[in-house]
Write an enzyme that holds these catalytic residues in place. Sequence first.
Site, PDB file in Angstrom:
ATOM      1  CE1 TYR A 116      -2.853  28.659 119.627  1.00 11.62           C
ATOM      2  CE2 TYR A 116      -2.962  27.130 117.985  1.00 11.62           C
ATOM      3  CZ  TYR A 116      -3.412  28.276 118.803  1.00 11.62           C
ATOM      4  OH  TYR A 116      -4.825  28.576 118.606  1.00 11.62           O
ATOM      5  CG  ASP A 158      -7.286  33.006 114.982  1.00  2.53           C
ATOM      6  OD1 ASP A 158      -7.766  34.004 115.200  1.00  2.53           O
ATOM      7  OD2 ASP A 158      -7.238  32.517 114.044  1.00  2.53           O
ATOM      8  CB  ILE A 159      -3.860  32.918 120.887  1.00  3.69           C
ATOM      9  CG1 ILE A 159      -2.944  33.520 120.265  1.00  3.69           C
ATOM     10  CG2 ILE A 159      -4.076  31.811 121.111  1.00  3.69           C
ATOM     11  CD1 ILE A 159      -1.592  32.300 118.815  1.00  3.69           C
ATOM     12  CD  GLU A 160     -10.046  30.475 117.168  1.00 12.92           C
ATOM     13  OE1 GLU A 160     -10.810  29.531 117.133  1.00 12.92           O
ATOM     14  OE2 GLU A 160      -9.684  31.564 116.228  1.00 12.92           O
ATOM     15  CD  GLN A 161      -5.236  24.421 119.673  1.00 12.47           C
ATOM     16  OE1 GLN A 161      -3.385  24.893 120.474  1.00 12.47           O
ATOM     17  NE2 GLN A 161      -4.982  23.298 118.714  1.00 12.47           N
TER      18      GLN A 161
END
Length: 311
Positions: A116, A158-161
């Site tokens: 994403y 929950d953005i981790e990239q």
Amino acid sequence: MAPSPRLCSSRILFAVFFLAAFAAVVSNAGKVAVYWGQGANNADGTLADTCASGLYDFVNIAFLNVFGNGSTPGLNLAGHCDQATGTCTSFSSQISSCQQSGVKVLLSLGGESGNYSLSSADDARSVADYLWNNFLGGSSDDDSRPLGDAALDGIDFDIEQGNGTHYDELAMALSSKCNGAGAGGCLLTAAPQCPYPDAHLDAAIKTGVFSHVWVQFYNNPQCQYDGGNASALQAAWVQWTSAVPAPADVFLGLPTAPAAAPSGGYIDADTLLSQVLPAVKGAAANYGGVMLWDRWRDVTAGYGAKLKGKV
Ligand SMILES: *[C@@H]1O[C@H](CO)[C@@H](O)[C@H](O)[C@H]1NC(C)=O
Ligand SMILES: *[C@@H]1O[C@H](CO)[C@@H](O)[C@H](O)[C@H]1NC(C)=O
Ligand SMILES: *[C@@H]1O[C@H](CO)[C@@H](O)[C@H](O)[C@H]1NC(C)=O
Ligand SMILES: *[C@@H]1O[C@H](CO)[C@@H](O)[C@H](O)[C@H]1NC(C)=O
């Protein structure tokens, strides 16, 4: 003997004080959020059972982990269902039963693994349109809503990239759709990591459109609880609760078992209730409660059950 005016007014003052203290205690009652959907072999149980446990106020469905940059958005709910063959629509009635029992159900975007990113402001707006029409109050032309007709209560970030670009625009675009929906609208929440500022969500959080920010105090050795030492956690908590724009509430995000957070941060429930939570609550008026990762480990650990009515 008639009470003297002085005694009378002190009684009134006492009553006012008592009521104010009572109101403060009531409004200080924390809520509990949990992530559901990533259990191995569906060991997290059904969404309906998660809500019916009575342990959680918010359930974040984890995750929509493919979206943006021209991709066809995709759900990953581990073994629970397969969006491609339409089996995730079976969750529609479970979402409704959760909502009827007062539990808010959100779709969580992102997670640790997936594909994403947002390539532009236009891309952010088109993802917002997609989310609105397929999971929230809108409707899709071809009636292809992945989780069926039920309208979720909101969207969790929950953005981790990636580098975090355009998530502020996504949050703003969702916010204007939600507010356009009238009173109540929908909830926008964020799950940053505890090092402040968050590498992916800083700009999005600064828009001020999130109502709940659940900070991940696990898998982050520099700011998590460590073998009896809460000083790094407390320092990060003060930073987060001072920085998050009002009126958002800030939640302490914790693992439900050591295995839920391989890089640490687990706090046993007794220590949490007797030592950590009192300090955390005392340090911030915008304390909102506790977020738990995740329902899978909680089914056997019973961590949420130990916190019930006590956070
Ligand atoms: C990720 O999505 C892009 C399209 O946005 C696609 O070209 C690429 O193959 C995908 N990668 C994976 C690993 O799925
Ligand atoms: C979008 O996809 C293209 C082609 O797959 C890729 O080169 C580019 O880096 C991606 N952009 C973002 C923001 O992920
Ligand atoms: C973020 O990543 C995208 C895609 O890789 C890139 O095009 C963009 O320049 C990056 N932005 C910043 C501020 O680093
Ligand atoms: C607790 O952790 C902090 C760093 O987070 C460290 O400076 C301090 O020495 C630790 N205290 C003890 C008693 O280990």
